[in-house]
Design a protein around this motif. Structure first.
Motif, mmCIF file in Angstrom:
data_model
loop_
_atom_site.group_PDB
_atom_site.id
_atom_site.type_symbol
_atom_site.label_atom_id
_atom_site.label_comp_id
_atom_site.label_asym_id
_atom_site.label_seq_id
_atom_site.Cartn_x
_atom_site.Cartn_y
_atom_site.Cartn_z
ATOM 1 N N ILE A 26 0.762 -1.110 -0.038
ATOM 2 C CA ILE A 26 0.027 -0.023 0.072
ATOM 3 C C ILE A 26 0.942 1.119 -0.207
ATOM 4 N N GLY A 27 0.264 2.510 -0.310
ATOM 5 C CA GLY A 27 0.866 3.687 -0.452
ATOM 6 C C GLY A 27 0.783 4.320 0.828
ATOM 7 N N SER A 28 1.646 5.549 0.851
ATOM 8 C CA SER A 28 1.653 6.366 2.059
ATOM 9 C C SER A 28 0.408 7.320 1.718
ATOM 10 N N VAL B 113 3.452 -4.140 2.968
ATOM 11 C CA VAL B 113 4.488 -3.426 2.673
ATOM 12 C C VAL B 113 3.977 -1.915 2.688
ATOM 13 N N VAL B 114 4.575 -0.947 3.185
ATOM 14 C CA VAL B 114 3.973 0.335 3.117
ATOM 15 C C VAL B 114 5.089 1.149 2.578
ATOM 16 N N VAL B 115 4.757 1.914 1.224
ATOM 17 C CA VAL B 115 5.773 2.497 0.576
ATOM 18 C C VAL B 115 5.362 4.070 0.854
ATOM 19 N N ARG B 116 6.437 4.586 1.589
ATOM 20 C CA ARG B 116 6.367 6.030 2.043
ATOM 21 C C ARG B 116 7.206 6.761 1.001
ATOM 22 N N GLU B 117 8.297 6.390 0.690
ATOM 23 C CA GLU B 117 9.131 7.062 0.011
ATOM 24 C C GLU B 117 9.687 6.093 -1.150
ATOM 25 N N PRO B 118 10.059 6.627 -2.157
ATOM 26 C CA PRO B 118 10.841 5.720 -3.279
ATOM 27 C C PRO B 118 12.241 5.092 -2.883
ATOM 28 N N VAL C 157 8.708 -0.020 4.038
ATOM 29 C CA VAL C 157 8.784 -0.813 5.165
ATOM 30 C C VAL C 157 8.016 -1.896 4.919
ATOM 31 N N VAL C 158 8.475 -3.157 5.282
ATOM 32 C CA VAL C 158 7.856 -4.595 5.432
ATOM 33 C C VAL C 158 7.648 -4.944 6.690
ATOM 34 N N ILE C 159 6.418 -5.438 6.868
ATOM 35 C CA ILE C 159 6.127 -5.585 8.224
ATOM 36 C C ILE C 159 5.631 -7.089 8.463
ATOM 37 N N VAL C 160 6.327 -8.107 8.936
ATOM 38 C CA VAL C 160 6.009 -9.384 8.740
ATOM 39 C C VAL C 160 5.234 -10.078 9.996
ATOM 40 N N PRO C 161 4.274 -10.740 9.736
ATOM 41 C CA PRO C 161 3.652 -11.169 10.753
ATOM 42 C C PRO C 161 4.282 -12.518 11.188
#
Length: 297
Positions: free
Chosen positions: A116-118, A146-151, A285-289
């Motif tokens: 997803i995007g920011s 995955v949260v894509v805040r910046e390239p 950022v990748v947040i892994v469960p």
């Protein structure tokens, strides 16, 4: 435009905002890197468009077809963008009814990851913002989010992946993903443990730091044997995990952390800082469960 989901795909939520385009580019690159299909999803949330107005049913009856046509156009542009970026990539595009959080969460169990995007203000009223989508996904999705805040930065060579380690089962899942990601990208891996003496008051500072270093080494040892081609560097830094990991990831291609729950040490709780990193990290950022596995390769 296909509405069938590609199993084991990299799923990305899109809308018409710049943040969503960054997420789409990252997701397309990741799918191509892992040789997985890309599943592009745009959610049509009728209830969210007018904030629950009592006039919504009549408004939707009048304007619904036009809105859906506009969404379909955005989705088609997103699909074309991904195909042009990676001509050999299999891309499935889906226009789905429901809130973005619900739609993406429903597709997560069969997915390699959800991207997803920011937050960026746009015509879809932040429907794919961190606040409205990120937290529900991180809380409930059984696959990495995955949260894509910046390239990704393009000036750092060689590229490197950063992973937060606290000795818990949650960070063990993050370490596994980080080694895999570094291998795919032919990148160096920097494993970081953040700690603060106040949270390890039963040990002297020197002993506490030695213990953190020991846990960090043990957390990566087995994966170093599985991925011998990945160069690994350990960093033990005193300070709050959000600040320490954000600083460490300043030039990283990606930062990987666990999702939630108690860590191996009080004060090294990666799950408790994942929300902070979603807002402040300078890279994707990748947040892994901790799910006993995910749909990756």
């Amino acid at each position: 435009m296909s509405t069938s989901q590609a199993r084991g795909a990299v799923v990305v939520g899109v809308d018409a905002t710049p943040g969503a385009r960054l997420a789409l580019a990252w997701a397309a690159d990741e799918a191509a890197l892992r040789r997985l299909p890309l599943h592009v999803v745009l959610a049509v949330d009728a209830l969210g468009l007018e904030g629950g107005s009592v006039e919504l049913p009549s408004l939707w009856t009048t304007w619904g077809p036009e809105v859906r046509a506009a969404y379909a156009s955005v989705l088609e542009e997103a699909r074309d963008f991904a195909v042009e970026r990676h001509p050999g990539l299999t891309v499935v595009a889906e226009l789905a009814d429901g809130s973005p959080a619900d739609v993406l969460r429903a597709r997560a169990p069969d997915s390699a990851m959800v991207v997803i995007g920011s937050r960026h203000h746009g015509i879809v009223r932040d429907l794919l913002s961190r606040e409205s989508v990120g937290q529900p996904l991180v809380t409930h999705a059984p696959c990495p989010v995955v949260v894509v805040r910046e390239p990704e930065p393009v000036t750092q060579a060689p590229p490197h992946v950063v992973v937060g380690v606290d000795g818990s089962a949650l960070s063990a899942e993050a370490v596994r993903f980080a080694f895999e990601e570094a291998a795919f990208r032919e990148a160096r891996l920097i494993a970081v443990s953040a700690w603060e003496p106040a949270h390890l008051r039963d040990l002297a500072v020197e002993d506490a730091e030695d213990e953190v270093r020991r846990v960090l080494a043990e957390s990566t040892a087995g994966w170093r044997e599985k991925y011998p081609q990945v160069e690994v560097r350990h960093e033990v830094v005193r300070g709050h995990p959000v600040r320490v990991l954000s600083d460490a990831a300043q030039w990283a291609v990606v930062l990987v952390v666990g999702s939630r729950g108690l860590g191996g040490f009080s004060g090294l709780l990666l799950g408790s800082v994942s929300q902070g990193l979603m807002h402040h990290a300078p890279c994707p950022v990748v947040i892994v469960p901790h799910s006993g596995g995910y749909g990756g390769v």
